[in-house]
Design an enzyme around this catalytic site. Structure first.
Site, mmCIF file in Angstrom:
data_model
loop_
_atom_site.group_PDB
_atom_site.id
_atom_site.type_symbol
_atom_site.label_atom_id
_atom_site.label_comp_id
_atom_site.label_asym_id
_atom_site.label_seq_id
_atom_site.Cartn_x
_atom_site.Cartn_y
_atom_site.Cartn_z
ATOM 1 N N GLU A 257 0.890 -1.155 0.000
ATOM 2 C CA GLU A 257 0.000 0.000 0.000
ATOM 3 C C GLU A 257 0.929 1.205 0.000
ATOM 4 O O GLU A 257 1.589 1.495 1.000
ATOM 5 C CB GLU A 257 -0.902 -0.001 1.238
ATOM 6 C CG GLU A 257 -1.935 1.120 1.177
ATOM 7 C CD GLU A 257 -2.740 1.278 2.471
ATOM 8 O OE1 GLU A 257 -2.587 0.447 3.382
ATOM 9 O OE2 GLU A 257 -3.487 2.253 2.558
ATOM 10 N N ASP B 189 -5.266 10.182 8.886
ATOM 11 C CA ASP B 189 -3.965 9.752 9.380
ATOM 12 C C ASP B 189 -3.556 10.402 10.683
ATOM 13 O O ASP B 189 -3.769 11.587 10.905
ATOM 14 C CB ASP B 189 -2.892 10.019 8.313
ATOM 15 C CG ASP B 189 -3.026 9.039 7.164
ATOM 16 O OD1 ASP B 189 -3.009 7.824 7.431
ATOM 17 O OD2 ASP B 189 -3.172 9.481 6.016
ATOM 18 N N TYR C 197 -11.068 -3.274 2.953
ATOM 19 C CA TYR C 197 -10.095 -2.800 3.928
ATOM 20 C C TYR C 197 -10.870 -2.661 5.234
ATOM 21 O O TYR C 197 -11.652 -1.734 5.408
ATOM 22 C CB TYR C 197 -9.534 -1.456 3.468
ATOM 23 C CG TYR C 197 -8.403 -0.884 4.310
ATOM 24 C CD1 TYR C 197 -8.459 -0.872 5.715
ATOM 25 C CD2 TYR C 197 -7.270 -0.340 3.702
ATOM 26 C CE1 TYR C 197 -7.432 -0.349 6.472
ATOM 27 C CE2 TYR C 197 -6.232 0.193 4.461
ATOM 28 C CZ TYR C 197 -6.325 0.183 5.831
ATOM 29 O OH TYR C 197 -5.301 0.715 6.566
#
Ligand SMILES: Cc1ncc(COP(=O)(O)O)c(C=O)c1O
Lengths: 394, 261
Positions: free
Chosen positions: B50, B61, B175
């Site tokens: 990834e 993030d 995911y």
């Protein structure tokens, strides 16, 4: 004709808006939308909200005939006095609404972002009054230039969390609040401070701010203004005063921050000089480079120092329902002094942008009637402005 | 659906050997050394990558990957530069490269132009952190038109109805966000892990890759026992930021592949 039924079921205002959010938040956004729609249709909730606006915020805010400024500029100028609300700005209309909604959803904690600190103070105030825990994210640079509001929030029992990423301004504070929410969503409601963010925030904040325009409509009586003008950061005070007048032929003018000048690239004029893209969960006009990296905005006013804008304003602009102009830091500071001296009203630097536009356009507006949304008072900016009078860079 | 990803997951399932898919930001510790980081991870046992394209506003993030993005952008990495690096890594390692980005750069390029460029570079798949399935159809269709796969997310907060809708959109893999919160290191193994995987398996056979907050080999081993693949990000990114190279790639690979002692 305008279409006031927007947003549609996907949260879109024409091609703008939407819900570009991490999957972790999608359930909370759906829950929030359902809770808001249900509450807003519930007369008990609505009358409770109006009771708070009346007894706690001090609404209705007056409509004031600014005789001195009218004479000086040759325009009939009426000021919608949002600066007289409790905590000194329009922001509290929204935080009281979202605070009541958080309680109704059973969330014991709220978080917020703030630029100028006004939304942070309004959130901290609602949290104190409604017995909610509160944390506010604020850019480190903004904590410096809006120090008074940092202390106010702390006095109200709110934790102010400095954000050092990026330029340490409003954009970074929004990002950090969203990151908090991704981890805390079960117990926490995110009280976003403007008509920005993923659906349903732009809708909900508009609904909590449209009280400004609704009151104005009543207060005007037979007076028919030619122009309504408001400053635009994320766009909530402008949305609140524009929205009830969308179907009229009144010229609706939003004033963005031209910062150090559009040509310098250091500005916050996302509608006037940005391009469509996705920022903070919605498709809207924004400042970015040709590969889609977000540009830092610049404005002397922390509340306008933001590279995006509410998606409904993006729609208004493209549909010709409102127009968006900009004024520089220097023009805003001049207007700050002008209103203070002539009217005995010290405006927020954000608000001074709307006054500055009037001052610049006075010849074209001669003889007309203009309503200005006086979105906030300027106590928080006094130190900054005094420091600047000797700043040759401005 | 990308054939490269389909055959990788088919092989993995057949062999009962979950896929180790490290996340690494493009352009760290600096532009010149970035390809070597991926090559070392391949030598350590990575089955796919990834590859994170640095973005100015990485909403999903935590501090480590934010710092990595900022360092990469400061060092001159760009969106297009990140895609080129992905192509180069795919070529030099022979492993599928899945690009992780935020949606705005894709919209600026235009989904179709982006897909064409990614296909020309040999990119196998795309993960977009701020695109839930409701907003994914146009981009996924553009990617599919060029033979590129797209992952969709499922989170501990995703209910059964959404899980079904996500599965129906036929992503290359799901995911599964193993923990609430943004990317970053965690002390404890997420208590959501098993329940989430069980709930996804109940509605679909699409491959499941667990990521977010898996930051020790022990956590990776736990995740690998129930998923088709495991993503390790912040732990390895932090090593590259601090030491210039990923030190624990082999340990994570062994943990995921079940060959750790
Ligand atoms: C007094 C005042 N006016 C305007 C703004 C700009 O926000 P908006 O465009 O959402 O009204 C702010 C934001 O901090 C503010 O404090």
């Amino acid at each position: 004709m305008s279409d006031t039924s927007f947003p549609d079921a996907t949260g879109r205002f024409g091609p703008f808006g939407g819900r570009y959010a991490p999957e972790t938040l999608m359930a909370a956004l759906a829950e929030l939308e359902a809770a808001f729609r249900q509450a807003w249709a519930d007369p008990v909730f609505v009358s409770e909200y109006h009771r708070w606006l009346r007894e706690f915020v001090g609404r209705p805010s007056p409509l004031y005939e600014a005789v001195g400024l009218s004479e000086a500029l040759g325009i009939r100028i009426l000021l919608k006095r949002e600066d007289l609300n409790h905590t000194g700005a329009h922001k509290i209309n929204n935080t009281v609404g979202q605070g009541l909604l958080a309680k109704r959803m059973g969330k014991p904690r709220i978080i917020a972002e703030t630029g100028a600190g006004q939304h942070g103070v309004a959130s901290a105030t609602a949290a104190a009054a409604l017995d909610l825990e509160c944390a506010v994210y604020m850019g480190a640079k903004d904590m410096e230039r809006q120090g008074l509001n940092v202390v106010r929030m702390q006095l109200l029992g709110t934790e102010v969390i400095p954000v050092t990423s990026g330029a340490g301004t409003l954009k970074d504070a929004v990002s950090e609040a969203m990151r908090d929410w991704v981890g805390s969503v079960a117990s926490t409601h995110y009280v976003i401070g403007s008509v920005v963010g993923p659906h349903p925030f732009p809708l909900m904040v508009r609904e909590f701010q449209k009280i400004i325009g609704e009151e104005l409509s009543e207060q005007l009586g037979d007076v028919k203004p030619d122009v309504i003008v408001a400053c635009v950061g994320g766009g909530s005070n402008a949305m609140g005063i524009f929205y009830p007048f969308l179907d009229s032929d009144i010229d609706l003018v939003g004033v963005e921050a031209a910062g150090k000048g559009i040509e310098t690239g250091k500005h916050g004029a996302s509608l006037g000089h940005g391009t469509p893209g996705v920022l903070h969960g919605a498709r809207t006009y924004m400042l970015q480079d040709d590969q889609g990296q977000v540009h830092e905005a610049h404005s002397i006013s922390a509340g306008l120092d933001y590279p995006g804008v509410g998606p409904e304003h993006a729609y208004f602009q493209d549909a010709g329902l409102a127009r968006y102009e900009s004024v520089t830091d220097r023009e805003a500071v001049e207007a700050f002094h002008l209103l203070s001296r002539i009217e005995g009203i010290i405006p927020a630097l954000e608000t001074a942008h709307a006054i500055a536009w009037l001052q610049r356009e006075a010849p074209a507006l001669a003889g007309k009637t203009v309503v200005v949304n006086l979105s906030g008072r300027g106590d928080k900016d006094v130190q900054e402005v005094v420091g600047l009078s000797s700043d040759p860079g401005l | 659906m990308s054939t490269a990803l389909a055959s990788m997951f088919a092989t993995a399932r057949h062999a009962g050997r979950p896929v180790f898919m490290p996340f690494m930001t493009a352009g760290i510790p600096d532009q010149d050394s970035s390809p070597a980081v991926f090559e070392q991870l391949a030598a350590d046992g990575a089955d796919a990558f990834e590859l994170g394209i640095p973005y100015s506003d990485p909403l999903m993030d935590g501090p480590v990957i934010q710092a990595a993005s900022a360092r990469a952008l400061d060092g001159g990495m760009t969106f297009l530069g990140g895609l080129e690096l992905a192509g180069r890594v795919a070529g030099s390692t022979g492993k599928p490269v899945i690009v992780m980005t935020y949606v705005n750069p894709i919209l600026q390029a235009g989904p179709d132009a982006f897909a064409a460029e990614a296909a020309a570079l040999g990119i196998a798949g795309v993960i977009i952190a701020d695109v839930p399935f409701e907003e994914s159809a146009d981009i996924q269709a553009a990617l599919a038109g060029h033979g590129i796969g797209m992952a969709l997310f499922a989170a501990p907060t995703t209910d059964e109805q959404r899980l079904r809708a996500i599965a129906e959109a036929q992503p290359s893999f799901i995911y599964a966000v193993a923990d609430l919160g943004v990317t970053g290191r965690r002390q404890e193994t997420s208590r959501h892990l098993e329940g989430l995987v069980r709930r996804i398996r109940a509605v679909t056979s699409v491959p499941i890759v667990l990521g977010v907050g898996i930051s020790t080999p022990a956590q990776a081993e736990t995740a690998a026992a129930i998923a088709d693949g495991v993503i390790v990000g912040s732990a390895l990114v932090a090593e590259v930021l601090e030491e210039g190279a990923p030190r624990s790639g082999a340990a994570f690979a062994a943990a995921v592949h079940g060959t750790a002692r």
